[in-house]
Structures are given as C-alpha cells and as structure tokens.
Design a protein around this motif. Structure first.
Motif, PDB file in Angstrom:
ATOM      1  N   UNK A  25       0.823  -1.210   0.000  1.00  0.00           N
ATOM      2  CA  UNK A  25       0.000   0.000   0.000  1.00  0.00           C
ATOM      3  C   UNK A  25       0.860   1.264   0.000  1.00  0.00           C
ATOM      4  N   UNK A  26       2.087   1.168  -0.567  1.00  0.00           N
ATOM      5  CA  UNK A  26       2.981   2.325  -0.619  1.00  0.00           C
ATOM      6  C   UNK A  26       3.663   2.371  -1.974  1.00  0.00           C
ATOM      7  N   UNK A  27       4.374   3.459  -2.230  1.00  0.00           N
ATOM      8  CA  UNK A  27       5.074   3.582  -3.502  1.00  0.00           C
ATOM      9  C   UNK A  27       6.383   2.800  -3.458  1.00  0.00           C
ATOM     10  N   UNK A  28       6.958   2.479  -4.629  1.00  0.00           N
ATOM     11  CA  UNK A  28       8.163   1.650  -4.688  1.00  0.00           C
ATOM     12  C   UNK A  28       9.332   2.209  -3.879  1.00  0.00           C
ATOM     13  N   UNK A  29       9.499   3.524  -3.872  1.00  0.00           N
ATOM     14  CA  UNK A  29      10.622   4.111  -3.152  1.00  0.00           C
ATOM     15  C   UNK A  29      10.534   3.810  -1.659  1.00  0.00           C
ATOM     16  N   UNK A  30       9.337   3.940  -1.093  1.00  0.00           N
ATOM     17  CA  UNK A  30       9.163   3.652   0.325  1.00  0.00           C
ATOM     18  C   UNK A  30       9.380   2.168   0.614  1.00  0.00           C
ATOM     19  N   UNK A  31       8.862   1.319  -0.255  1.00  0.00           N
ATOM     20  CA  UNK A  31       9.031  -0.127  -0.077  1.00  0.00           C
ATOM     21  C   UNK A  31      10.507  -0.499  -0.094  1.00  0.00           C
ATOM     22  N   UNK A  32      11.238   0.032  -1.073  1.00  0.00           N
ATOM     23  CA  UNK A  32      12.645  -0.316  -1.225  1.00  0.00           C
ATOM     24  C   UNK A  32      13.507   0.246  -0.099  1.00  0.00           C
TER      25      UNK A  32
ATOM     26  N   UNK B 111      13.428  -0.933 -11.000  1.00  0.00           N
ATOM     27  CA  UNK B 111      12.612   0.254 -10.730  1.00  0.00           C
ATOM     28  C   UNK B 111      13.357   1.513 -11.175  1.00  0.00           C
ATOM     29  N   UNK B 112      14.673   1.522 -10.954  1.00  0.00           N
ATOM     30  CA  UNK B 112      15.473   2.656 -11.378  1.00  0.00           C
ATOM     31  C   UNK B 112      15.475   2.848 -12.883  1.00  0.00           C
TER      32      UNK B 112
ATOM     33  N   UNK C 269      10.887   0.474 -14.690  1.00  0.00           N
ATOM     34  CA  UNK C 269       9.923  -0.627 -14.732  1.00  0.00           C
ATOM     35  C   UNK C 269       8.893  -0.465 -13.621  1.00  0.00           C
ATOM     36  N   UNK C 270       7.652  -0.808 -13.856  1.00  0.00           N
ATOM     37  CA  UNK C 270       6.668  -0.836 -12.778  1.00  0.00           C
ATOM     38  C   UNK C 270       7.115  -1.787 -11.669  1.00  0.00           C
ATOM     39  N   UNK C 271       6.747  -1.463 -10.433  1.00  0.00           N
ATOM     40  CA  UNK C 271       7.225  -2.245  -9.293  1.00  0.00           C
ATOM     41  C   UNK C 271       6.848  -3.716  -9.413  1.00  0.00           C
ATOM     42  N   UNK C 272       5.598  -4.015  -9.766  1.00  0.00           N
ATOM     43  CA  UNK C 272       5.172  -5.413  -9.869  1.00  0.00           C
ATOM     44  C   UNK C 272       6.008  -6.148 -10.907  1.00  0.00           C
ATOM     45  N   UNK C 273       6.247  -5.521 -12.035  1.00  0.00           N
ATOM     46  CA  UNK C 273       7.053  -6.153 -13.078  1.00  0.00           C
ATOM     47  C   UNK C 273       8.478  -6.382 -12.597  1.00  0.00           C
TER      48      UNK C 273
ATOM     49  N   UNK D 191       9.450  -6.923  -9.451  1.00  0.00           N
ATOM     50  CA  UNK D 191       9.448  -8.045  -8.503  1.00  0.00           C
ATOM     51  C   UNK D 191       9.327  -9.366  -9.246  1.00  0.00           C
ATOM     52  N   UNK D 192       8.423  -9.434 -10.200  1.00  0.00           N
ATOM     53  CA  UNK D 192       8.225 -10.695 -10.914  1.00  0.00           C
ATOM     54  C   UNK D 192       9.417 -11.014 -11.818  1.00  0.00           C
ATOM     55  N   UNK D 193      10.075  -9.991 -12.355  1.00  0.00           N
ATOM     56  CA  UNK D 193      11.287 -10.233 -13.127  1.00  0.00           C
ATOM     57  C   UNK D 193      12.397 -10.788 -12.256  1.00  0.00           C
ATOM     58  N   UNK D 194      12.539 -10.234 -11.048  1.00  0.00           N
ATOM     59  CA  UNK D 194      13.511 -10.780 -10.095  1.00  0.00           C
ATOM     60  C   UNK D 194      13.180 -12.223  -9.762  1.00  0.00           C
ATOM     61  N   UNK D 195      11.884 -12.509  -9.538  1.00  0.00           N
ATOM     62  CA  UNK D 195      11.497 -13.867  -9.175  1.00  0.00           C
ATOM     63  C   UNK D 195      11.791 -14.844 -10.305  1.00  0.00           C
ATOM     64  N   UNK D 196      11.576 -14.409 -11.556  1.00  0.00           N
ATOM     65  CA  UNK D 196      11.878 -15.270 -12.693  1.00  0.00           C
ATOM     66  C   UNK D 196      13.363 -15.577 -12.756  1.00  0.00           C
ATOM     67  N   UNK D 197      14.193 -14.579 -12.492  1.00  0.00           N
ATOM     68  CA  UNK D 197      15.645 -14.809 -12.509  1.00  0.00           C
ATOM     69  C   UNK D 197      16.055 -15.731 -11.366  1.00  0.00           C
TER      70      UNK D 197
END
Length: 500
Positions: free
Chosen positions: A242-249, A466-467, A470-474, A476-482
């Motif tokens: 429920x927050x923006x990517x910068x806060x999450x990271x 994200x830098x 890329x959208x945050x969800x993409x 995360x899922x790209x990291x998970x695929x790797x």
C-alpha cells in the motif's frame, strides 16, 4: 474429502474437553520427567535432522500452483499449510562427516526424484523464503483470503484438508489473522496468509537431555548472526503493498517471514510466535510447553509407540510457535531424544546452502558449550534485539557479540570470523577434517565477505529495475523469474555463490 465432511471433523475437534486434555498433559509431563531423569532421553552422541519446505510454481510462468494431493504422496513429500506447499524431512543422523553427507544426499535424492515427477505436471518446486507471484487469474489477496462457511465452520479454500489447520480459525484462540509488515496489510478469516512463507528447520539432538537448557541458551545467542546471513524474503506479492516503490525499497525488511508468522498467528498482546526466553532447567522446559495455550486440544487414543505415552504433551508442540523450541519425542525408547528445533531460517537458494546452515548451527552447538564461550553471558535482551535487527537489515544489521576473551563487539568481520572458527571447531570435534568442515562453512563465509545475502540479491535486482523505470510489480516478478531460473541450474548441486 467434501467440505461438509471436513467441517464436521473440524466441529468435532472443537468440541474436545480442554480441561480433560490439560489433565492428560499434566500426567504425561510427570511420566516424561521421570524418563528423562532415568536417562532414557540421553544419546551417545549429538544427532542432526532437517525439515525443508518448498512451494510449487508453473514451470513456464513462475505463477504459484496447487500441488495435487496424489502427486504429493507419490513423490514422498508431506503436505503443509497451503495447497501449493510441499515438505520433506530427513532421517536423523549422527553429527559426523558421514551423517552430514547422508543429510545432503537424502535431500538431493528425494528432490531429484520429485523434480522428475513434478516436471511432467508442468511444475517446479522452489526453495525460497516467500512467494511473490500468485496463481494465474488470481491476486495474492484473493488466494490468501478466499474462504467458505460450511455449517458454521470457516474454511480457507486453498488450505490443505487438515482438521488442525482449519480449526485454528474457528477456536476461541484470538489469533490476529492479519499481515502486518512494513507497507503491507491484509485481513483474513483464516490462518491462510501464513502460507506465504517457507522455511528450513535444522534439528539438533543433545547427547544428554539435561544439557538442553545450556545448549538452548547458546542457540538463542547465535540466532541473530545466523539469520542475518540467511535472509531471503524481502518482498511480498506486489498487490499486497500500500505504498510507492521508493518507500518499499527504502523501508522494507530483509526477512518478512518473521512478521508474517507473528502477525498472523499471535493474539493481540500475548505472543506465542516470539523469540523465546532462556530455559534454566529441563523441568522448566517441560512446564513451559505444558503451560502454553493450546489452540486445538485433541484427546488421543494411546498407540504402541514409546512416545505415545506422551502423545498429548507432544500435541502441544504443534502450536508451541517459538522461533527456537525444545522438543521431546521418539518412536521407541532407544530413539527417545531431546532436541532443539531451529525455526527462524528461510529456505535457501540451493541444497548446499541449506546443509551449510544446518552444519554451522550444529557445529556451533558442539563448540560453544565445550569451550565455555562467554557469549553464554550475553544479556537475553541483546540476543533478542540481534534477532529482530537481522530481520530488518540482514548483514547490514549492527549485531552485538561477545568474543572469546570477553570483549563486546559490533564489528561484523570480527563477529563472523569467530563464529565460523567456532563452527569449524565444533565440526572437527565431531570428526570432520579441516577440508570437509570448510566445505560447509565456505558458502556462508563468502556471503559475509561479499556482504551479500539472497535477500540483498533480490533487493538489488528490484531496485535496479525500478530505477530503469519498470513498474514495481514487473520488477518483482522479473527478479522472481531470474531467481527461479538460476535455482533450476544450481538447486541440487550448486551454491548461491554460483549466482554472483
């Protein structure tokens, strides 16, 4: 089993007389105490074992998948909380070079055979701390909160058909049933959100039961340092945030397994899932388990196993949710054991990394008591703070340690140099030569030297994506695929270091 049949079994479980159950536990504690005093739970040497959890994904899309029950039974794995979970357990082995080899070989053999079968189903088994890609066509929120009510019983749709699991949501035990982690919140009607997480649980059987309190105290003091280099769950499924990517990271934690387990299963103000206090005696260990609130009491018919004489006390272990806990059981009098279950560690990228943590933990519990290491005298509050600092920051945490000469330090290099030396010493005390001991220690030593953990590896990839915009969800899922791709190549024989 139909929903109505399961609901009927849950209702029957909820009607058990709690006072009768408690009375049986009290009787069994006295019998158990007498057996311990007679030496029944002593062993000629330390023994190690392991529980190892996985989750299943679609081999093409990496989306979470439910494992058919028939397949789970066929591959020799056990069901866990969620339909996507699978667990294997190793046979206990002596803590020796052969015993550790046997632990590793058993995991490799079972996993290799299982992978051959699940591949035919279009699945892959993933060793990871927390899944992030929900099933196709569902959000994580939907998957974790979907439930039905049958005859007044609330049941999670995606939970294994275990009476105990489903009963937890229908008892008087006031678990919060919600996620509470940095920038994540979710309310549920069942304990299903706990199925986000997977773990490894090394077991260490003490040679003499009455030595368990001393070993337990040392185990608490190494919990923070061991977790700090093992962290592997920095991200939730993106739709839970429920927050923006910068806060999450910038504000997220490195080991979110801990807040998941604690916030879902603890009642408000009276935690069961927690960093445990020290134990002063074996009697205190027994009484602490006996006095712990029982979530789903069950009246059992005594079987023919030795530890069926303590079956109601053993049932208490099922909801004695401490991050480190004492356990007393054994199917025969000859195999009766007192052990420490070490529960804070997330699943690791590879089997070798998993066995490395098991070996280092066991080596430490061999060396520290033998050398009368002064970390024994570290204040409990410092050990607890080390644990939660590791949860938040992994290897970047400032951990307090007391060195062999009694000096307190927060220097990471000094702490781990001594920690690994103690682990090596403990393994050599059990007959491993320097080369073999180093084989287990080196994968973890290099994590510390490079200041990298599976969690920081994930965090770096998401932050970089994200830098790049890329959208945050993409991301995360790209990291998970790797992560899954690299694990496919290294799970059974490689190490996390092969990824770097």
């Amino acid at each position: 089993m139909s929903a109505s049949e399961l609901a009927a079994q849950v209702r029957e479980a909820l009607e058990v007389d709690g006072e009768e159950f408690a009375s049986r536990v009290d009787e069994e504690v006295e019998a158990l105490r007498a057996e311990i005093d007679d030496g029944t739970f002593d062993n000629p040497q330390a023994i190690v074992g392991l529980e190892y959890e996985f989750y299943a994904v679609n081999a093409e899309t990496d989306a979470l998948m439910r494992v058919p029950r028939r397949l789970l039974e066929y591959i020799g794995f056990e069901k866990e909380l969620g339909l996507h979970n699978a667990e294997l357990s190793t046979a206990p082995q002596p803590l020796s070079k052969y015993g550790l080899r046997a632990q590793e070989a058993e995991v490799q053999a079972k996993l290799d055979a299982a992978e051959n079968e699940v591949t035919r189903e279009g699945m892959a088994l993933v060793s990871d701390g927390l899944w992030t890609v929900p099933p196709v066509g569902e959000t994580a929120t939907q998957y974790l909160t979907d439930s039905i009510e049958e005859d007044g019983i609330r049941m999670a749709t995606n939970m294994s058909a275990s009476v105990r699991y489903h009963a937890m949501a229908n008892t008087d035990y006031a678990a919060e049933l919600q996620l509470d982690a940095p920038h994540v919140s979710l309310d549920a009607d069942t304990v299903m959100p706990e199925s986000l997480i997977t773990s490894i649980q090394p077991h260490y059987q003490v040679a003499h039961a009455h030595d368990l309190p001393e070993n337990f105290r040392y185990a608490l003091r190494v919990t923070g340092p061991l977790l700090a280099m093992a962290v592997n769950s920095p991200f939730f499924p993106p739709d839970l945030y429920d927050a923006d990517p910068e806060a999450i990271l910038s504000e997220g934690w490195m080991e979110n397994r801990v807040p998941v387990f604690e916030s879902v299963l603890n009642p408000d103000g009276d935690p069961k899932v927690t960093f445990p206090e020290d134990i002063d005696s074996i009697g205190e260990a027994l009484q602490r388990i006996a006095d712990d609130e029982t979530v789903v009491p069950t009246l059992l018919d005594r079987g023919d196993r030795f530890d069926d004489r303590f079956e109601h006390f053993r049932h208490k272990h099922g909801s004695f949710w401490r991050w480190v806990r004492p356990v007393f059981d054994g199917p025969t009098k000859q195999s009766a054991n007192a052990r420490i279950e070490f529960r804070p560690l997330p699943c690791q990228p590879t089997v070798r990394d998993t066995i490395a943590l098991q070996a280092v933990f066991a080596g430490l519990l061999e060396s520290l008591p033998r050398r009368e290491h002064p970390i024994y005298n570290q204040p409990w509050a410092d050990a607890r703070e080390n644990f939660y600092a590791a949860v938040r920051d992994g290897l970047d945490a400032e951990l307090r340690w007391i060195t062999a000469d009694g000096t307190e330090t927060t220097d990471t290099e000094e702490l781990y140099a001594e920690l690994f030396e103690l682990a090596r010493d403990g393994l050599e005390l059990r007959g491993l030569d320097a080369e073999e001991a180093n084989r287990y220690i080196q994968p973890l030593r290099e994590r510390v030297d490079r200041r990298v953990t599976p969690a920081s590896w994930k965090h770096e990839r998401v932050a970089e994506a994200v830098g790049r915009g890329e959208p945050f969800a993409q991301a995360v899922w790209g990291m998970q695929a790797e992560y899954i791709d690299k694990q496919t190549e290294t799970l059974i024989e490689g190490t996390f270091l092969d990824w770097l």
